[in-house]
Design a protein around this motif. Structure first.
Motif, PDB file in Angstrom:
ATOM      1  N   MET A 169       0.829  -1.215  -0.140  1.00 21.02           N
ATOM      2  CA  MET A 169       0.066   0.153   0.103  1.00 21.02           C
ATOM      3  C   MET A 169       0.839   1.269   0.018  1.00 21.02           C
ATOM      4  O   MET A 169       0.433   2.175  -0.582  1.00 21.02           O
ATOM      5  N   GLN A 170       1.969   1.137   0.827  1.00 23.87           N
ATOM      6  CA  GLN A 170       2.821   2.455   0.636  1.00 23.87           C
ATOM      7  C   GLN A 170       3.411   2.687  -0.951  1.00 23.87           C
ATOM      8  O   GLN A 170       3.404   3.853  -1.292  1.00 23.87           O
ATOM      9  N   ALA A 171       3.653   1.597  -1.497  1.00 25.35           N
ATOM     10  CA  ALA A 171       4.140   1.767  -2.921  1.00 25.35           C
ATOM     11  C   ALA A 171       3.246   2.315  -3.742  1.00 25.35           C
ATOM     12  O   ALA A 171       3.237   3.347  -4.662  1.00 25.35           O
ATOM     13  N   ALA A 172       1.717   1.628  -3.747  1.00 24.55           N
ATOM     14  CA  ALA A 172       0.711   2.089  -4.316  1.00 24.55           C
ATOM     15  C   ALA A 172       0.335   3.470  -4.074  1.00 24.55           C
ATOM     16  O   ALA A 172       0.070   4.315  -5.063  1.00 24.55           O
ATOM     17  N   LEU A 173       0.249   3.937  -2.800  1.00 26.45           N
ATOM     18  CA  LEU A 173      -0.267   5.078  -2.483  1.00 26.45           C
ATOM     19  C   LEU A 173       0.758   6.423  -2.971  1.00 26.45           C
ATOM     20  O   LEU A 173       0.284   7.448  -3.170  1.00 26.45           O
ATOM     21  N   ASP A 174       1.971   5.998  -2.919  1.00 22.42           N
ATOM     22  CA  ASP A 174       3.072   6.949  -3.430  1.00 22.42           C
ATOM     23  C   ASP A 174       2.719   7.372  -4.988  1.00 22.42           C
ATOM     24  O   ASP A 174       3.135   8.453  -5.475  1.00 22.42           O
ATOM     25  N   GLN A 175       1.959   6.550  -5.753  1.00 24.35           N
ATOM     26  CA  GLN A 175       1.821   6.876  -7.033  1.00 24.35           C
ATOM     27  C   GLN A 175       0.468   7.512  -7.485  1.00 24.35           C
ATOM     28  O   GLN A 175       0.159   8.018  -8.433  1.00 24.35           O
ATOM     29  N   VAL A 176      -0.299   7.605  -6.220  1.00 24.16           N
ATOM     30  CA  VAL A 176      -1.713   8.248  -6.113  1.00 24.16           C
ATOM     31  C   VAL A 176      -1.634   9.585  -5.714  1.00 24.16           C
ATOM     32  O   VAL A 176      -1.276  10.203  -4.862  1.00 24.16           O
ATOM     33  N   THR A 177      -2.522  10.550  -6.397  1.00 28.78           N
ATOM     34  CA  THR A 177      -2.697  11.832  -6.024  1.00 28.78           C
ATOM     35  C   THR A 177      -3.816  12.105  -4.880  1.00 28.78           C
ATOM     36  O   THR A 177      -4.918  11.748  -5.191  1.00 28.78           O
ATOM     37  N   LEU A 178      -3.492  12.515  -3.647  1.00 23.57           N
ATOM     38  CA  LEU A 178      -4.418  12.701  -2.505  1.00 23.57           C
ATOM     39  C   LEU A 178      -4.634  14.317  -2.333  1.00 23.57           C
ATOM     40  O   LEU A 178      -3.565  14.999  -2.309  1.00 23.57           O
TER      41      LEU A 178
END
Length: 313
Positions: free
Chosen positions: A215-224
């Motif tokens: 999830m850390q790797a995936a969230l790094d790729q997502v704009t929040l």
């Protein structure tokens, strides 16, 4: 009186979820279609028709629950013409419901939320081989005695408090044998009953670290973005609005304790007296009175629920 919108976690899924919303509102059909397209999967058909064995799979249940929750909020906003900040001062979600809360509050795109939850479900399932982990509900015990029971029961294995749901309901998670020992160790500490839960993996304990890394790797790729109203984070039981911190807390949440009782009490301290549960089931709205008798809980999961709520909102 201030309200908060809260969003259910795993366990609230059922065949037929969202079907009446889709039948009554184009807005709901649009949400379900967007989720289907994001996942390249006909999840809405699975939600509508089952089979139950498929909808209860973690990788399907998580995005499905988010889809129904977001549909409810979008109906309130589009059909009811009530923007979220006019309806609620805070948002919070139980475990995966935190993602639903962020989509509802405009901080996370719906398609990104669906893909993140699909990955989260898959990663949590893969983290521990089937049969090695377990979760159990301990009834009639509070947080600290449950933690003591886990420490006594570990014996070199992992067992930890996963959810503090309030009203004397604690969920523990870890290696199966250690969870079974914790059920016994909890009895002299006030637990009236321990029930093994029908889950496929031991969520919210250190065994989930591989899923947290994914999830850390995936969230790094997502704009929040910044949520329109503050998010009360599971792992903090207090509010966050900074996107970078929200991402950090979402990663911690995979292995960390869901501090639901404390989160509800935090919202009360911020002036919230009514929790509005958006989505499938009535678990969170049912817990409210057990946590604080001065607070109320209302579940919005049918067109009639939404119509009644909009008359008073």
């Amino acid at each position: 009186m201030s309200r908060a919108f809260v969003f259910p976690g795993q366990g609230s899924q059922a065949v037929g979820m969202g079907a009446d919303l889709a039948g009554a509102f184009q807005t709901a059909r649009d949400v379900f279609q967007e989720v289907d397209e994001a996942l390249k999967q006909n999840l809405s058909k699975l939600m509508r028709e089952g089979p139950e064995s498929e909808i209860t799979l973690t990788e399907n249940a998580q995005p499905a629950l988010m889809a129904v929750s977001v549909a409810v909020v979008r109906i309130l906003e589009k059909d009811g013409r009530k923007p979220l900040p006019a309806l609620a001062s805070h948002v919070a979600g139980h475990s995966l419901g935190e993602y639903s809360a962020l989509v509802a509050a405009g901080a996370l795109h719906l398609a990104d939320g669906a893909r993140l939850l699909k990955l989260r479900g898959q990663s949590m399932q893969k983290a521990v081989p089937v049969g090695e982990g377990a979760m159990a509900a301990l009834l009639g015990i509070e947080l600290e005695p449950a933690r003591e029971a886990c420490r006594e029961a570990a014996l070199g294995e992992v067992v930890a408090v996963a959810n503090d749901n309030g009203g004397g309901q604690i969920v523990v998670s870890g290696h199966k044998a250690a969870v079974e020992r914790a059920i016994e160790a909890a009895k002299p500490r006030g637990s009236k009953r321990g029930i093994l839960l029908p889950v496929s993996a031991p969520f919210h304990c250190p065994l989930m670290q591989p899923a947290a890394d994914a999830m850390q790797a995936a969230l790094d790729q997502v704009t929040l973005g910044t949520p329109q109203v503050p998010l009360v984070a599971n792992v903090l039981a207090s509010e966050v609005t900074n996107p970078a911190e929200i991402k950090q807390r979402l990663v911690e949440q995979v292995t960390g304790l869901v501090r639901w009782r404390e989160s509800v009490l935090y919202m009360k301290s911020a002036g919230v007296l009514a929790l509005i549960e958006c989505g499938a089931g009535k678990i969170l709205s049912g817990l409210v009175k057990r946590i604080d008798k001065e607070m109320s809980g209302t579940a919005l999961n049918t067109p009639a629920d939404i119509e009644a709520f909009l008359k008073t909102a």
